[in-house]
Design an enzyme around this catalytic site. Structure first.
Site, PDB file in Angstrom:
ATOM      1  N   GLU A  19      -8.333  28.038 -48.089  1.00 43.14           N
ATOM      2  CA  GLU A  19      -8.467  28.299 -47.088  1.00 43.14           C
ATOM      3  C   GLU A  19      -9.792  29.137 -47.037  1.00 43.14           C
ATOM      4  O   GLU A  19     -10.406  29.261 -46.053  1.00 43.14           O
ATOM      5  CB  GLU A  19      -7.260  28.670 -45.786  1.00 43.14           C
ATOM      6  CG  GLU A  19      -8.145  29.057 -44.898  1.00 43.14           C
ATOM      7  CD  GLU A  19      -6.943  30.002 -44.060  1.00 43.14           C
ATOM      8  OE1 GLU A  19      -6.912  30.163 -42.507  1.00 43.14           O
ATOM      9  OE2 GLU A  19      -5.268  29.761 -44.654  1.00 43.14           O
TER      10      GLU A  19
ATOM     11  N   GLU B 286      -7.990  26.196 -35.489  1.00 42.88           N
ATOM     12  CA  GLU B 286      -7.526  26.673 -36.754  1.00 42.88           C
ATOM     13  C   GLU B 286      -8.539  24.965 -36.293  1.00 42.88           C
ATOM     14  O   GLU B 286      -7.758  24.468 -36.703  1.00 42.88           O
ATOM     15  CB  GLU B 286      -6.037  26.145 -36.610  1.00 42.88           C
ATOM     16  CG  GLU B 286      -5.664  27.505 -36.862  1.00 42.88           C
ATOM     17  CD  GLU B 286      -4.692  27.811 -37.408  1.00 42.88           C
ATOM     18  OE1 GLU B 286      -5.498  27.296 -38.533  1.00 42.88           O
ATOM     19  OE2 GLU B 286      -4.338  29.184 -38.055  1.00 42.88           O
TER      20      GLU B 286
END
Length: 300
Positions: free
Chosen positions: A127, A264
């Site tokens: 990530e 997100e």
């Protein structure tokens, strides 16, 4: 982000004046003028001389006066004078500094971990690598429009920064907008993007009352433009299909004094979403969507 740590959510003219002399000549010597015109019509302008009419028109034309100011020279849609802070979630080397990132910091409502390692795809694409890549693309897009862009981290520190420092960076920059970029770590089958908005918090060192409304506008615009740019759907597991989620448990939002949201971008643990996240072409679309939302917000 994922449940790799509780801070990061569930497993980002004057008028021409008449010339008296020209008028007098036209009235007193019309024959001479007429003869000249006939001569001109026969001989043409082979020598490059102007006709009397053209010369008179040019001599009578008002001077060109430019009223352009420095402000007028700003490109259409310019963000000159605007400050945007981009917060790439996590840090690629957080995992080497577990003691430091596990240290608790005050987020107003309680104390939480400084930072987390973040999540990754099943194939190991981190990530933190995704968020920094999108941050770089986003910075380029915004700087092209004239914005001043600051990053909370640029792979230039061993860990963090902690969530409270991330908020302070935006506050000290007096940012017009801050966006924290993430990718979720929910289960397979859970897909889509969602934008996290700050809820109303007034406790301890946290007071979001002044940023809730502008942050909501920022988040809504980013959600809309992100969908259009990436052709992806809002989250099917958070936000009831709106692509928006309000939270009061994130220090990066609770401690912000300027409009700020998290996004997100997709779910790293879902195979279809992971294929998007690992695509450079899609990451460019993601950056474009976020940029478009920020630009729309700053022009309102």
């Amino acid at each position: 982000m994922s449940y790799a740590g509780p801070e990061f959510g569930s497993p980002q003219p004057r008028r021409p004046r008449r010339r008296p002399l020209a008028v007098a000549v036209a009235v007193l010597v019309p024959g001479a003028l007429l003869g000249w015109l006939v001569y001109g019509g026969v001989s043409g302008a082979a020598d490059g001389n102007e006709t009397a009419a053209a010369a008179s028109a040019r001599a009578s034309a008002p001077p060109t006066v430019s009223s352009t100011t420095a402000e007028d020279k700003k490109p259409l849609g310019s963000l000159r004078g605007k400050v945007v802070v981009i917060d790439p979630g996590h840090n690629l080397t957080n995992f080497r500094h577990t003691a430091e990132i596990n240290r608790k910091v005050d987020i107003g409502t309680n104390r939480k971990e400084c930072d987390t390692t973040g999540t990754s795809t099943n194939s190991g694409y981190a990530e933190a690598k995704f968020t920094l890549d999108v941050a770089h693309r986003l910075r380029t897009l915004l700087e092209r429009r004239g914005a001043t862009v600051k990053l909370t981290q640029d792979g230039d520190r061993p860990y963090g920064p902690c969530v409270d420092e991330r908020a302070r960076i935006g506050n000290l920059a007096k940012a017009d907008a801050v966006v924290s970029i993430h990718a979720d770590g929910a289960g397979a089958g859970q897909r889509g993007y969602h934008v996290i908005l700050p809820g109303r918090v007034h406790k301890g060192i946290a007071d979001t009352r002044g940023i809730v409304a502008p942050s909501a506008r920022l988040g809504q615009l980013i959600a809309t433009d992100f969908r259009r740019a990436t052709h992806t759907a809002p989250s099917n597991y958070v936000g009831d299909g709106t692509g928006l989620d309000t939270r009061t448990d994130l220090g990066g939002l609770n401690l912000s004094k300027v409009p700020k949201v998290f996004i997100e971008c997709a779910n790293m643990r879902d195979g279809k979403d992971a294929a998007l996240l690992t695509s450079a072409a899609w990451r460019q679309k993601a950056a474009q969507g976020i940029s478009d939302g920020i630009v729309s917000f700053l022009h309102r």
